[in-house]
Design an enzyme around this catalytic site. Structure first.
Site, PDB file in Angstrom:
ATOM      1  N   GLY A  62       0.965  -1.063  -0.047  1.00  9.83           N
ATOM      2  CA  GLY A  62       0.073   0.049   0.017  1.00  9.83           C
ATOM      3  C   GLY A  62       0.797   1.453  -0.123  1.00  9.83           C
ATOM      4  N   GLN A  90       3.080   9.823   1.109  1.00 10.12           N
ATOM      5  CA  GLN A  90       4.172   9.317   1.133  1.00 10.12           C
ATOM      6  C   GLN A  90       5.217   9.673   0.222  1.00 10.12           C
ATOM      7  OE1 GLN A  90       2.506   5.251   2.065  1.00 10.12           O
ATOM      8  NE2 GLN A  90       4.109   5.006   3.289  1.00 10.12           N
ATOM      9  N   CYS A 100       5.744  -0.167   7.439  1.00 12.90           N
ATOM     10  CA  CYS A 100       5.165   1.019   6.493  1.00 12.90           C
ATOM     11  C   CYS A 100       6.402   1.347   5.629  1.00 12.90           C
ATOM     12  CB  CYS A 100       4.987   2.130   7.569  1.00 12.90           C
ATOM     13  SG  CYS A 100       4.259   3.676   6.541  1.00 12.90           S
ATOM     14  N   LEU A 101       6.437   1.654   4.357  1.00 12.29           N
ATOM     15  CA  LEU A 101       7.815   2.233   3.704  1.00 12.29           C
ATOM     16  C   LEU A 101       7.847   3.502   4.083  1.00 12.29           C
ATOM     17  CD1 LEU A 101       6.061   1.332   0.282  1.00 12.29           C
ATOM     18  CD2 LEU A 101       7.766  -0.090   1.318  1.00 12.29           C
ATOM     19  N   HIS A 160      -4.658   1.232   7.053  1.00 10.08           N
ATOM     20  CA  HIS A 160      -3.413   1.766   7.218  1.00 10.08           C
ATOM     21  C   HIS A 160      -3.162   2.955   6.139  1.00 10.08           C
ATOM     22  CE1 HIS A 160       1.082   1.182   7.919  1.00 10.08           C
ATOM     23  NE2 HIS A 160       0.963   1.983   6.686  1.00 10.08           N
ATOM     24  N   GLU A 161      -3.553   2.628   5.215  1.00 11.31           N
ATOM     25  CA  GLU A 161      -3.223   3.763   4.076  1.00 11.31           C
ATOM     26  C   GLU A 161      -4.102   5.025   4.300  1.00 11.31           C
ATOM     27  OE1 GLU A 161      -0.859   3.629   2.464  1.00 11.31           O
ATOM     28  OE2 GLU A 161      -0.320   1.503   2.901  1.00 11.31           O
ATOM     29  N   HIS A 214      -2.749   7.338   6.835  1.00 12.20           N
ATOM     30  CA  HIS A 214      -1.888   8.133   6.078  1.00 12.20           C
ATOM     31  C   HIS A 214      -2.493   9.547   5.579  1.00 12.20           C
ATOM     32  CE1 HIS A 214       2.042   6.173   6.213  1.00 12.20           C
ATOM     33  NE2 HIS A 214       1.406   5.125   5.731  1.00 12.20           N
TER      34      HIS A 214
HETATM   35 ZN    ZN Z   1       2.472   3.249   5.776  1.00 14.37          ZN
END
Ligand code: ZN
Length: 181
Positions: A45, A50, A98-99, A140-141, A144
């Site tokens: 995701g 991000q 998470c990236l 999760h996204e 963000h």
């Molecule tokens: Zn994330």
């Protein structure tokens, strides 16, 4: 193009994102580039903040999980102006990463199912229920685009134990295989 990924500590990850107008320039290309960026980083995701964009857009690609979960093979979706308006009372733990927080993996408690209104990449409206792994990634996204990261959802005690690691991220002390900023 492949975007560099914004790392924890940046204010970009802390803003509530703006709705996207239907005539937002280059939206199709942006969605495509986010899928490319996500695949390159081997994530499931990616949300617009991000990659430094303060807009309500995120993409989910469950392909990396497809081998163990055949129903997720080819599960690739874009979500624009999403609004989660209902959550199940039932919650569960899942080990998230998470990236934007390379190297951190923690069990996070979330509702097991949600209902959400959103536009897809063709700006078609949907009102849909999600459960299982997609519901997990979507929440999760969605966090963000609300300016939240998964470590915000941990207990104060657990977060305190991670303080050193979080501080290192803000100082650029981390390693990962993808481009970051
Ligand atoms: Zn994330």
């Amino acid at each position: 193009m492949i975007y560099p990924i914004v790392i924890y500590g940046s204010q970009t990850l802390r803003q509530k994102c703006e709705p996207i107008a239907p005539d937002y320039p280059g939206l199709q290309q942006l969605v495509e580039d986010m899928f490319l960026t996500l695949r390159e980083a081997e994530g499931v995701g990616l949300a617009a903040p991000q990659i430094g964009k303060n807009i309500r857009l995120f993409v989910v690609d469950c392909t990396p999980w497809g081998e163990d979960n055949p129903e997720l093979a080819g599960y690739k979706r874009a979500f624009i102006n999403a609004e989660i308006y209902a959550c199940s009372e039932e919650t569960g733990l899942f080990n998230e990463g998470c990236l934007s927080l390379p190297g951190l993996h923690e069990d996070v408690r979330r509702p097991l199912a949600i209902r959400m209104r959103y536009l897809d990449e063709h700006l078609v409206e949907h009102d849909e229920a999600f459960e299982g792994l997609p519901a997990r990634v979507i929440q999760h996204e969605y966090d963000h685009i609300e300016g939240t990261v998964f470590t915000d959802r941990l207990s104060p005690l657990r977060r305190n134990l991670l303080r050193g690691k979080l501080l290192n991220l803000t100082k650029g002390k981390y390693s990962c295989s993808y481009k970051t900023r």
